[in-house]
Design a protein around this motif. Structure first.
Motif, PDB file in Angstrom:
ATOM      1  N   GLU A  37      11.255   3.457  -1.489  1.00 17.37           N
ATOM      2  CA  GLU A  37      10.635   2.654  -0.438  1.00 17.37           C
ATOM      3  C   GLU A  37       9.719   1.590  -1.030  1.00 17.37           C
ATOM      4  O   GLU A  37       9.700   0.442  -0.580  1.00 17.37           O
ATOM      5  CB  GLU A  37       9.856   3.552   0.524  1.00 17.37           C
ATOM      6  N   ILE A  38       8.942   1.971  -2.039  1.00 16.19           N
ATOM      7  CA  ILE A  38       8.046   1.006  -2.685  1.00 16.19           C
ATOM      8  C   ILE A  38       8.854  -0.135  -3.300  1.00 16.19           C
ATOM      9  O   ILE A  38       8.520  -1.318  -3.148  1.00 16.19           O
ATOM     10  CB  ILE A  38       7.194   1.685  -3.773  1.00 16.19           C
ATOM     11  N   LEU A  94       0.823  -1.209   0.000  1.00 14.01           N
ATOM     12  CA  LEU A  94       0.000   0.000   0.000  1.00 14.01           C
ATOM     13  C   LEU A  94       0.859   1.262   0.000  1.00 14.01           C
ATOM     14  O   LEU A  94       1.882   1.319   0.686  1.00 14.01           O
ATOM     15  CB  LEU A  94      -0.915   0.023   1.226  1.00 14.01           C
ATOM     16  N   PRO A  95       0.409   2.317  -0.715  1.00 13.71           N
ATOM     17  CA  PRO A  95       1.178   3.563  -0.794  1.00 13.71           C
ATOM     18  C   PRO A  95       0.814   4.536   0.313  1.00 13.71           C
ATOM     19  O   PRO A  95       0.355   5.661   0.074  1.00 13.71           O
ATOM     20  CB  PRO A  95       0.757   4.115  -2.166  1.00 13.71           C
ATOM     21  N   ALA A  96       0.988   4.129   1.538  1.00 15.36           N
ATOM     22  CA  ALA A  96       0.550   4.952   2.667  1.00 15.36           C
ATOM     23  C   ALA A  96       1.359   4.592   3.899  1.00 15.36           C
ATOM     24  O   ALA A  96       2.070   3.581   3.935  1.00 15.36           O
ATOM     25  CB  ALA A  96      -0.935   4.732   2.931  1.00 15.36           C
ATOM     26  N   SER A 141       1.592   3.153  -9.872  1.00 16.82           N
ATOM     27  CA  SER A 141       3.018   3.196  -9.520  1.00 16.82           C
ATOM     28  C   SER A 141       3.433   1.969  -8.717  1.00 16.82           C
ATOM     29  O   SER A 141       4.491   1.374  -8.962  1.00 16.82           O
ATOM     30  CB  SER A 141       3.324   4.467  -8.726  1.00 16.82           C
ATOM     31  N   ILE A 142       2.600   1.587  -7.764  1.00 17.62           N
ATOM     32  CA  ILE A 142       2.867   0.377  -6.967  1.00 17.62           C
ATOM     33  C   ILE A 142       2.943  -0.838  -7.882  1.00 17.62           C
ATOM     34  O   ILE A 142       3.862  -1.661  -7.780  1.00 17.62           O
ATOM     35  CB  ILE A 142       1.774   0.171  -5.908  1.00 17.62           C
TER      36      ILE A 142
END
Length: 328
Positions: A79-80, A35-37, A101-102
Motif C-alpha cells: 500500500e505504501i 503517512l503510515p496510518a 520505511s515510508i
C-alpha cells in the motif's frame, strides 16, 4: 492544548484536502503527505492537524494558496509503495513523509521531489542524507531519536517492574536501526541484572509465537523498539503483553493510548509542528540540502495506570514523578 480538545478543534482534518481541491488556482502550491496510518486513527489525526495548524501560522491558507494531497498509506508495504507512486506522479512542490520505511519506499518512487521526513531513526545510515548538518540532497527533516534512548527503555522497564529478570526486545532486523537499538539495550543489561533476548518481528503469527514462547518462563518483560513492523502490529503486541502479564515499554505513546503500559520517546506532536516550519521554508525557496536534520529536543514519558493495575504492578513514586502524562 489537551489531546481530546485538540482533536475536537481539528475534527475532520483528513477531509480538509478533499473539500478544497475544486478551489485550486494556477498559483496554488502543492504539498504531498505520506503517512503510515489509517485516516480515522485519532492519534494521527491529531498529529496531522498540528502540521496543518503550523502551515496556517506560517501564512498558508488551504484552498487559497496551498493544496494538500494526503495519502493515508497504513503500514502495509504494498500500500505504501502504491501511494508513493501515485503521489510522485502528482509532482508536488514538497512532501512530508513519516518513518524510515515510508522514506525508503518514497525514494524508490522519486529522488527529486523536496522531502521533509519525521521519525527516521538513522537518516545517514539509511542513505537519505549525506550528513545531519549538510543533508546534501532533496531530503531533510527530524530524527526519531538518538541511540542512547534505547538503554533508557530497559532502565524504565526495570524501574516500573523491579522483578523483571528477562526482557524480549522486539526489533526489525531489516533496518540498521534494529540492530543498533538492540546493541545499546544489550550493553546496559548486565548493570541492571537483566538477560535480554532479541525477537525479530515479521508477520503477526511470528510475533505471537515468539512472545508466547518467551512468556513460558517467569519474570519476563518486553521492549517494543521503533520500527514499521512493530507499529503495524501495535494492537497485537498490546494484546499479547496483557494476556501474558508482561510489563512492556514502548517507543511511542500511541501504544499507551491504546492500552500499553508505558512509553518513553520523542514528542512527535512537536516534530509535526517543526516539520510545518521546514515545509514553509522550502515552499519559500530554501533547499532541503541546506536545512540540517534535527534531533528531538522534547521527550515524554506516558504511563497507563489502568494497565499497571491489571498487571499487578505497584508503580514506584519515581516513575510516577517522571511521567509527563498519566492515563487513568
Amino acid at each position: 492544548m489537551k489531546r481530546r480538545a485538540f482533536i475536537t478543534v481539528l475534527g475532520g482534518a483528513a477531509a480538509w484536502p478533499l473539500t478544497v481541491r475544486a478551489q485550486q488556482g494556477d498559483k496554488m502550491r502543492r504539498i504531498g503527505v505520506l503517512l503510515p496510518a489509517a485516516a480515522d486513527d485519532p492519534v494521527w489525526q491529531t498529529r496531522f492537524g498540528v502540521f496543518l495548524h503550523g502551515l496556517g501560522q506560517s501564512g498558508w491558507t488551504i484552498g487559497h494558496d496551498v493544496r494538500i494531497d494526503t495519502h493515508w498509506a497504513t503500514t502495509n508495504s504494498a500500500e505504501i509503495r502504491r501511494h508513493a507512486a501515485e503521489l510522485a506522479a502528482l509532482a508536488p512542490d514538497v512532501v512530508l513523509a513519516y518513518g524510515t520505511s515510508i522514506m525508503g519506499l518514497w525514494r524508490q518512487a522519486t529522488r527529486t521531489v523536496p522531502t521533509v521526513f519525521i521519525a527516521v531513526a538513522d537518516p545517514v545510515g539509511a542513505g537519505f542524507v549525506d550528513s545531519l548538518a549538510r543533508p546534501g540532497g532533496n531530503a531533510t527533516g527530524f530524527m526519531a531519536y538518538e541511540w542512547s534512548i534505547s538503554g533508557k527503555w530497559l532502565e524504565l522497564l526495570k524501574q516500573i517492574a523491579p522483578g523483571v529478570k528477562r526482557a524480549a526486545v522486539l526489533r526489525d532486523i531489516t533496518i540498521g536501526s534494529g540492530a543498533s537499538q538492540f546493541a545499546v539495550i544489550q550493553a546496559v543489561a548486565p548493570s541492571l541484572g537483566v538477560e535480554v533476548n532479541p525477537v525479530n518481528v515479521g508477520s503477526a503469527s511470528e510475533i505471537e509465537r515468539a512472545v508466547v514462547a518467551f512468556a513460558r518462563s517467569p519474570n519476563g518483560g518486553l521492549i517494543a523498539t521503533g520500527s514499521s513492523p512493530v507499529r503495524q502490529h501495535r494492537d497485537l503486541i498490546i494484546k499479547l503483553a496483557a494476556r501474558h502479564k508482561l510489563p512492556t515499554v514502548y517507543y511511542d505513546r500511541v501504544f499507551v493510548d491504546g492500552g500499553g503500559l508505558i512509553s518513553y520517546g520523542p514528542n512527535y506532536i512537536d516534530q509535526f509542528r517543526k516539520a510545518a516550519g521546514y515545509v514553509d521554508r522550502i515552499l519559500k525557496g530554501e533547499k532541503p540540502a541546506d536545512l540540517p536534520v534535527q534531533a528531538p529536543t522534547r521527550y515524554e514519558t506516558v504511563l497507563n495506570l489502568k494497565t499497571a493495575k491489571a498487571l499487578g504492578l505497584d508503580v514506584p513514586a519515581p516513575v510516577l514523578a517522571r511521567a509527563d502524562e498519566v492515563i487513568e
